[in-house]
Write an enzyme that holds these catalytic residues in place. Sequence first.
Site, mmCIF file in Angstrom:
data_model
loop_
_atom_site.group_PDB
_atom_site.id
_atom_site.type_symbol
_atom_site.label_atom_id
_atom_site.label_comp_id
_atom_site.label_asym_id
_atom_site.label_seq_id
_atom_site.Cartn_x
_atom_site.Cartn_y
_atom_site.Cartn_z
ATOM 1 N N TYR A 151 104.418 -56.569 -59.331
ATOM 2 C CA TYR A 151 105.245 -57.032 -60.443
ATOM 3 C C TYR A 151 104.352 -57.728 -61.461
ATOM 4 O O TYR A 151 103.513 -58.554 -61.097
ATOM 5 C CB TYR A 151 106.303 -58.016 -59.924
ATOM 6 C CG TYR A 151 107.188 -58.608 -61.001
ATOM 7 C CD1 TYR A 151 108.099 -57.805 -61.698
ATOM 8 C CD2 TYR A 151 107.118 -59.962 -61.330
ATOM 9 C CE1 TYR A 151 108.921 -58.347 -62.685
ATOM 10 C CE2 TYR A 151 107.942 -60.509 -62.313
ATOM 11 C CZ TYR A 151 108.832 -59.702 -62.991
ATOM 12 O OH TYR A 151 109.644 -60.243 -63.957
ATOM 13 N N ASP A 246 96.052 -59.448 -62.221
ATOM 14 C CA ASP A 246 97.204 -60.294 -62.501
ATOM 15 C C ASP A 246 97.239 -61.378 -61.426
ATOM 16 O O ASP A 246 97.764 -61.182 -60.334
ATOM 17 C CB ASP A 246 98.493 -59.463 -62.508
ATOM 18 C CG ASP A 246 99.719 -60.328 -62.799
ATOM 19 O OD1 ASP A 246 99.570 -61.564 -62.862
ATOM 20 O OD2 ASP A 246 100.813 -59.756 -62.948
ATOM 21 N N LYS A 274 102.193 -69.723 -63.579
ATOM 22 C CA LYS A 274 102.606 -70.561 -62.466
ATOM 23 C C LYS A 274 101.768 -71.846 -62.340
ATOM 24 O O LYS A 274 101.983 -72.763 -63.101
ATOM 25 C CB LYS A 274 102.663 -69.721 -61.192
ATOM 26 C CG LYS A 274 103.692 -68.581 -61.397
ATOM 27 C CD LYS A 274 104.114 -67.799 -60.200
ATOM 28 C CE LYS A 274 105.314 -66.923 -60.564
ATOM 29 N NZ LYS A 274 105.135 -65.497 -60.477
HETATM 30 C C1 LIG Z 1 105.621 -64.490 -61.670
HETATM 31 C C2 LIG Z 1 104.726 -63.355 -61.996
HETATM 32 C C3 LIG Z 1 104.703 -62.766 -63.272
HETATM 33 C C4 LIG Z 1 105.671 -63.134 -64.340
HETATM 34 O O1 LIG Z 1 105.564 -64.445 -64.770
HETATM 35 P P1 LIG Z 1 106.810 -65.121 -65.551
HETATM 36 O O2 LIG Z 1 106.285 -66.454 -65.940
HETATM 37 O O3 LIG Z 1 107.947 -65.136 -64.598
HETATM 38 O O4 LIG Z 1 107.084 -64.251 -66.732
HETATM 39 C C5 LIG Z 1 103.756 -61.792 -63.524
HETATM 40 N N1 LIG Z 1 102.897 -61.394 -62.574
HETATM 41 C C6 LIG Z 1 102.904 -61.922 -61.336
HETATM 42 C C7 LIG Z 1 101.903 -61.452 -60.335
HETATM 43 C C8 LIG Z 1 103.836 -62.903 -60.999
HETATM 44 O O5 LIG Z 1 103.842 -63.390 -59.753
#
Ligand SMILES: *Cc1c(COP(=O)(O)O)cnc(C)c1O
Length: 433
Positions: A151, A246, A274
């Site tokens: 994701y 990511d 995060k």
């Molecule tokens: C949480 C997450 C996102 C998205 O971040 P948001 O701040 O919710 O838009 C993208 N990539 C990874 C790997 C994530 O865990």
Amino acid sequence: MATRTPTLRTTKSARLYDRASAILPGGVDSPVRAFRAVGGAPLFMRRARGSRIEDADGNRYIDCVMSWGPLIHGHAPRGLVKALAAATREGTSFGASIELEVKLGERVRRLMPAVERVRFVNSGTEATMSAARVARAFTRRDRIVKFEGCYHGHADGFLVQAGSGALTLGVPTSPGVPDALAALTLVARYNDLESVDRLFAGHTGEIAAVIVEPAAGNMGVVLPEPGFLQGLRDLCTKHGALLVFDEVMTGFRVGPGGVQGAVHVTPDLTCLGKIIGGGLPCAAYGGRRDVMEMVAPAGPVYQAGTLSGNPLAMTAGLWSLEHLTARLYRDLARLTQQLVEGLAGAAREAGVALQVNAMGSMVTPFFTDRPVRDYESATSADTARYGAFFREMLKRGVYLPPSQFEAWFLSAAHTPRDIRAIAAATFDAMRAM
Ligand SMILES: *Cc1c(COP(=O)(O)O)cnc(C)c1O
């Protein structure tokens, strides 16, 4: 002998959910919060401190969600609350440059040397979306490779998963994503370098970037097998594509330098989120200087943000990163090990098939007897069982992610006693299911 069946009074949450459903689509601002994957009505939370969270009815839980990852120091650490209060008094947003952006940027680069230049944004979604734009501009190519089950936020081009294991042109996972856009996203299989090799072979000179969660957390925790990330590095270098890690979830979570620091593989671009915001809306993308110099106003790639780099987010991010010590990671590793053993032990005793994957302080117990190494094996997990487990754990005072395919998060505020309580609840819950 009959054991007491715990019950949970949630009338206030239920009433709030009714009201919420009349104003917010599905009653929530982010889909998993609605508990659809586990059944039952969602809880409304009203406060949290340390490892504990309290719902609108006053029920208290050991929190294993921790806002989905940002809170590595626990809820509302005193020092952070103080720093935020002080920053608020000085003004919450200027829409102009501040010293804190420079300080946080420099700190990120110290922890992750591959991030030679960094741009702060407000969410992980913005970070990955912008990284893709920069990669396309830099390579003058349009296609992006992603992995099934990973994701990367909800930007159009990433809402693509692939048809049942077939490695085809992307089809949209969501209505509203144009086919033409989804078709630019190619989908490979996690831990399967050959699937990536085939995509490069079939699309010579067309692939701008390969984006990957270097340890996956969004299909539940799935670890990269030895050689997988280095193999991606080599393929990208060979074919002139950029490698994008990511690390929105894993950055500062599995160690101060992210997965890239742990496995010594250097991506061209990195997405962060995060933990970098310490619980406030903040994220970033960064990497190679020559690539990041494409970003306006240094270069022609447009990307901007009214609240980007605002004083509150920068204050929380800086506090969060400044308090990442070697001891914190040692303690977290010990707690995580204790949790993994506790879950596995409880499952064994209760006679339940469970695969526990963990990295850093991210953990997912999968209700399956198959080792989980990609999307296909992850989805062999019994989601109905997870739902029943989730509801039983809630009754026993443990708040878990309301989906089988999410990571549980521990924090510096969790204690060995918390973990023992979770393991004991797990055993009881499994017997009650
Ligand atoms: C949480 C997450 C996102 C998205 O971040 P948001 O701040 O919710 O838009 C993208 N990539 C990874 C790997 C994530 O865990």
